[in-house]
Design a protein around this motif. Structure first.
Motif, mmCIF file in Angstrom:
data_model
loop_
_atom_site.group_PDB
_atom_site.id
_atom_site.type_symbol
_atom_site.label_atom_id
_atom_site.label_comp_id
_atom_site.label_asym_id
_atom_site.label_seq_id
_atom_site.Cartn_x
_atom_site.Cartn_y
_atom_site.Cartn_z
ATOM 1 N N TYR A 145 -0.492 -2.641 7.498
ATOM 2 C CA TYR A 145 -0.669 -1.265 7.727
ATOM 3 C C TYR A 145 -0.713 -0.388 9.074
ATOM 4 N N ASN B 211 -1.779 3.183 10.471
ATOM 5 C CA ASN B 211 -2.600 4.516 10.504
ATOM 6 C C ASN B 211 -2.354 5.843 11.260
ATOM 7 N N CYS C 25 -4.165 -6.556 8.105
ATOM 8 C CA CYS C 25 -5.389 -6.665 7.776
ATOM 9 C C CYS C 25 -6.420 -7.708 7.974
ATOM 10 N N TYR D 31 -9.239 -8.477 2.517
ATOM 11 C CA TYR D 31 -8.592 -7.229 2.563
ATOM 12 C C TYR D 31 -7.027 -7.343 1.935
ATOM 13 N N ALA E 101 -3.175 -5.120 1.614
ATOM 14 C CA ALA E 101 -2.613 -3.808 1.755
ATOM 15 C C ALA E 101 -1.238 -3.859 0.991
ATOM 16 N N SER F 155 1.722 0.791 3.616
ATOM 17 C CA SER F 155 0.268 1.420 3.454
ATOM 18 C C SER F 155 -0.263 1.984 4.824
ATOM 19 N N THR F 156 -1.311 2.916 4.554
ATOM 20 C CA THR F 156 -2.025 3.375 5.731
ATOM 21 C C THR F 156 -3.248 2.887 6.339
ATOM 22 N N THR F 157 -3.801 2.063 5.164
ATOM 23 C CA THR F 157 -5.099 1.350 5.318
ATOM 24 C C THR F 157 -5.137 0.051 4.535
ATOM 25 N N CYS F 158 -6.193 -0.646 4.677
ATOM 26 C CA CYS F 158 -6.453 -1.955 4.014
ATOM 27 C C CYS F 158 -7.119 -1.714 2.994
ATOM 28 N N TYR F 159 -7.301 -2.327 1.960
ATOM 29 C CA TYR F 159 -8.209 -1.982 0.763
ATOM 30 C C TYR F 159 -9.081 -3.405 0.417
#
Length: 925
Positions: A548, A550, A560, A565, A567, A571-575
């Motif tokens: 990602y 950001n 990530c 985590y 992404a 992606s702008t972030t990790c989930y």
């Protein structure tokens, strides 16, 4: 010693501007006990004659610089203020100020006079090996205006270590105390200025800019310093244009045209950084206005506050000018000095006389034309108009052209020298010019502290004063271009300080202008460098999966941090990954639990039925209530073990579920194996087989041994390679919580051992498959074992190829199928007889069935001493059927000939003997 005489080159006129003797060379002077020298570029250029050969004559200058003239007045004002104060009681400071005309050669001539011996009638400079006791004409020097001039003068002054304090020379190289040991300045070096510029560029989101500088030491050093700062902050310089340092250069106008053409051509470059002198900028901007150039111009401290540039007609067409100026202080006393300047005598101030003459020549013009007229007048022009125009004074013009930063730094330079002189005069009579030497003053200057606007300031180890910058914005107010202070740049902290929100809005408005080689990469994208040599020219590509970004314009994507985590692409972030397991609420888990619960109910129901019919032949024929209870209890534990396969895996569940299943299933199979042996023993008519079965039939030791081996296997498994909770990351966006068996080998040994027991049980049960119907449990045991084998054979490939949260469900299904298969085949036929065929569940009915079976078997032949392999089962049946007919029997003996086989001999048993033998076996069992 050798004496060098400073020549005075004479101009052919007799008026004030000519140089008849050394004193004519001085621009402004005043006597004093201690004399301070001054070097200022009051004129912007020196006129060069076209005749050949060129003679070593100092020519007149042109281009009167109002701003620099004001600096000379600031020096005079500061010295007069000190003389009127108690700072140096009884000691008067004098001054000698020279015009360098922005030329190194003329500045060097002035410096030579500074080096001349005090009170020397011939202005001679003595050559000595040791200048420790040498008393020069001046004790210190203020100036020069430009770094290139300061570099040359400082090297000359360093010969006698005469302190030089510049209020304007900002080149970074001047901080080098090895090359310039006697140089000081009351302003920051260009290092801080270029860093401030880069900070402004970065915070505004620009990375593709142009730079224009003068081709002199100051311009080159500034460009080099800025290039280093730009590279460190990922700012790319699209082009660099160098203009000649002197306006008299024949290529100057051509190069200005080329620079403007470059600016117009580079359409993506909307920000231009300019390191030039004011008269260079004036020429450049006039040409840019003609070409309708509209950009953002970042001004260096040389011209950021230049009123003569901000008042150019149509200056607003150029775009926005934002620059950095030296921090200004309180100059109200100087403004008051200017208001009374017309009362000052002009005999010893040629600059003031020239200014008054310029006022007279240009008085009829409007403001900007008036300013242009002053700049364009040469000293020769003034000579022609001398005395022909009435003298006119304009108070507003000087105040309007004040550049507060330069005025403040000039006053500060004089005050620093004065405080250093005060330190030297504590124990000395400074009315005597030989009371101290310049090098002693230099040492005092290094530690001097000056109060400036209630703050203590001093020189650092590099001879610089760490003052801050004003960020200046040229802003149109009421139709006029005003130079306003937008922010303050703190050189120590490297950040901008805004006084109010309104000024911050002006700063944010700069960000609306784009000056980038490539479009900004949005969060979720990353820069991919192209074939361009500039790192600012790139393509934007999406961040790959599990990466990602950001921020905008990132050089690389962040990965990530850990496996928990994920992404997606772009992606702008990790989930956080979703955690999966076979939960209680899962519909499939509920279904399996219902099947297990039904199995438990079924076990309990069978237990109740067998308990109520304890004394019936069917229950007794099943091995008795104890064996049935053990088998049913093992079935119950197997159903119970499925519970440990569901919900969040824990260490306890992982260790318990396989061990509980393995030991329970082994116990169940062991008990069924004993039953198979018992049935086979009851109805076996082969003496050898019967003897073998009697030896094997040890119920309790067999069950304990078979189950104990499995207990040992599971114990070693749990001790050495115990199962544990594992996080399975094979699915990109999920974490599968599962039990890792620890050792696949141990798991396989456990299942293989159960399979081996089941196979033995299957063999024994298969041999007893033709027993009486009500007693034929072996046939159903055979079916149960077949179900077990089929289920677990299918399980192996399915288990090996399945992953995810439903993997435990696969094993649960196999466990349930095999458990249900054995349970149903073992007990449901008996329950059916107990419930629905009660007439056959009596002792008499059972004996009758056995007798009928025995009668059918009365004609069977006990074939002895005949070895038949496994493929002769049909042959054995044929022999038996033939002997029953007694057609082939003679005197109780049976003879049977198979084609291609030897004669088989046997003995026919009487029917009564067979019946009696079967009854005895059944009764004994």
């Amino acid at each position: 010693f050798v004496i060098f005489l400073i020549p005075c080159f004479v101009i052919s006129t007799d008026i004030a501007f000519s140089c008849q003797n050394a004193d004519d060379f001085v621009g402004a002077s005043s006597p004093g006990h201690i004399v301070i020298g001054g070097l200022f570029a009051v004129h912007s250029e020196m006129l060069h004659p076209e005749e050949d050969p060129i003679k070593p004559v100092i020519q007149n200058c042109a281009g009167f610089e109002i701003q620099v003239f004001l600096q000379t007045l600031a020096m005079i004002h500061a010295i007069e203020t000190i003389n009127n104060s108690t700072l140096l009681p009884g000691v008067t400071l004098g001054y000698e100020i020279y015009d360098t005309c922005a030329e190194v050669t003329k500045a060097m001539a002035s410096a030579l006079r500074f080096l001349s011996q005090f009170n020397s009638s011939e202005d001679a400079v003595e050559f000595k090996c040791n200048y420790s006791d040498y008393i020069p004409r001046v004790k210190a020097v203020t100036g020069a205006s430009y770094s290139e001039v300061s570099m040359a003068v400082s090297r000359l002054l360093a010969l006698q270590l005469i302190p030089q304090v510049s209020p304007a020379s900002s080149a970074e190289i001047l901080s080098d105390k090895i090359r310039f040991p006697s140089f000081f300045r009351t302003i920051p070096s260009d290092f801080h200025q270029t860093r401030a510029m880069t900070r402004l560029i970065c915070e505004s989101g620009w990375n593709w800019i142009g730079v224009i500088a003068t081709d002199d030491d100051n311009g080159r050093f500034a460009l080099e310093s800025f290039g280093v700062q730009a590279m460190a902050n990922n700012v790319c310089i699209a082009f660099k244009e160098m203009l000649p340092a002197y306006l008299s250069d024949s290529t100057f106008h051509t190069k200005v045209e080329h620079a403007i053409e470059k600016i117009v051509k580079e359409t993506r470059v909307n920000v231009i950084v300019v390191f030039m002198r004011q008269f260079h900028v004036l020429k450049l901007f006039k040409k840019a206005i003609e070409r309708n150039v509209n950009k953002i111009w970042i001004a260096s401290d040389n011209w950021s506050a230049a009123v003569k540039i901000s008042t150019i007609p149509n200056i607003r067409q150029l775009g926005t000018v934002v620059g950095f100026g030296f921090k200004s202080g309180n100059i109200s006393s100087f403004q008051e000095f200017l208001r009374n300047l017309h009362e000052k005598p002009t005999e010893n101030n040629k600059f003031l006389r020239e200014y008054i003459m310029l006022l007279s020549v240009c008085a009829h013009l409007e403001y900007h034309d008036f300013q242009t007229c002053i700049v364009n007048q040469s000293q020769d022009d003034l000579l022609e108009n001398d005395g022909s125009k009435p003298q006119i004074w304009r108070d507003d013009f000087l105040n309007a052209n004040i550049e507060p930063g330069f005025i403040h730094s000039t006053i500060l330079a004089v005050n620093a020298i004065a405080h250093a002189i005060k330190g030297q005069c504590k124990d000395r009579d400074c009315k005597d010019p030989s009371a101290f030497t310049p090098w002693e003053l230099l040492e005092e200057l290094k530690k001097v502290i000056v109060i400036d606007d209630d703050k203590e300031v001093k020189f650092d180890s590099n001879g610089d004063m760490s003052t801050s910058y004003d960020v200046l914005l040229w802003k149109e107010i009421d139709g006029h271009m005003e130079i306003t202070t937008m922010a303050e740049y703190d050189a120590k902290k490297g950040g901008f300080i805004f006084e109010d929100e309104e000024k911050k809005k002006d700063f944010l408005a700069l960000k609306k202008v784009q000056s980038t080689c490539s479009q900004r990469c949005r969060p979720g994208q990353v820069k991919k460098v192209t074939e361009s040599p500039h790192t600012c020219c790139y393509e934007c590509v999406y961040c790959p999966e599990n990466h990602y970004s950001n921020q905008t314009d990132m050089d690389y994507c962040y990965r990530c941090n850990n496996k928990t985590y994920w992404a997606p692409i772009n992606s702008t972030t990790c989930y956080r990954k979703t955690i999966y397991f076979l939960a209680w609420t899962d519909w499939f888990a509920i279904f399996l639990l219902l099947l297990s619960a039904f199995g438990v109910v079924l076990v309990l129901s069978i237990c109740v039925i067998f308990t109520k019919n304890l004394d019936t032949p069917v229950v007794k024929a099943s091995g008795g209530l104890t064996v049935c209870y053990i088998i049913l209890f093992s079935h119950f534990l197997i159903f119970l073990s499925t519970v440990f396969f569901i919900d969040v895996p824990t260490e306890f569940k992982c260790k318990t579920r396989q061990a509980l299943f393995g030991i329970s299933f082994t116990l169940c199979i062991s008990c069924i194996l004993i039953k198979s042996l018992k049935i086979l023993l009851a109805f076996s008519f082969d003496p050898k087989l019967q003897n073998f079965l009697k030896c094997m039939y040890k119920p309790i030791p067999t069950v304990v041994t078979c189950t104990g081996i499995q207990v040992i296997i599971c114990t070693f498994w749990l001790i050495f390679r115990t199962p544990f909770v594992n996080q399975n990351f094979s699915i990109p966006r999920a974490i599968i919580l599962e039990c890792n068996e620890g050792s696949i080998v141990a798991f396989g040994i456990m299942l293989g051992y159960i399979a081996a027991l089941a196979f033995i049980c299957f063999i024994f049960a298969f041999k007893g498959r033709k027993l009486p119907e009500n007693y034929n449990e072996a046939k159903f045991i055979t079916f149960g074992m077949l179900i077990y084998f089929i289920a677990w054979i299918v399980f192996i490939p399915v288990y090996a190829t399945t992953f995810g949260k439903y993997l435990p469900a696969v094993e649960i299904i196999v466990v349930l199928i095999s458990n249900y298969g054995i349970l149903c085949c073992t007990f449901l036929p008996k329950c059916y007889i107990i419930i629905y065929k009660q007439e056959t569940n009596t002792k008499s009915a059972f004996l009758k069935m056995v007798y009928n079976y025995s009668s059918k078997s009365a004609g069977s032949v006990a074939v002895s001493q005949v070895s038949l392999d496994s493929k002769s089962s049909s042959l054995r049946a044929t022999i038996t059927d033939s002997c029953k007919t007694e057609k082939n029997s003679v005197n109780g003996n049976c003879h049977f000939q198979v084609p291609g086989q030897p004669l088989i001999k046997g003995k026919v048993l009487p029917e009564n003997a067979v019946r009696t033998s079967v009854r005895k076996r059944v009764s004994s069992i």
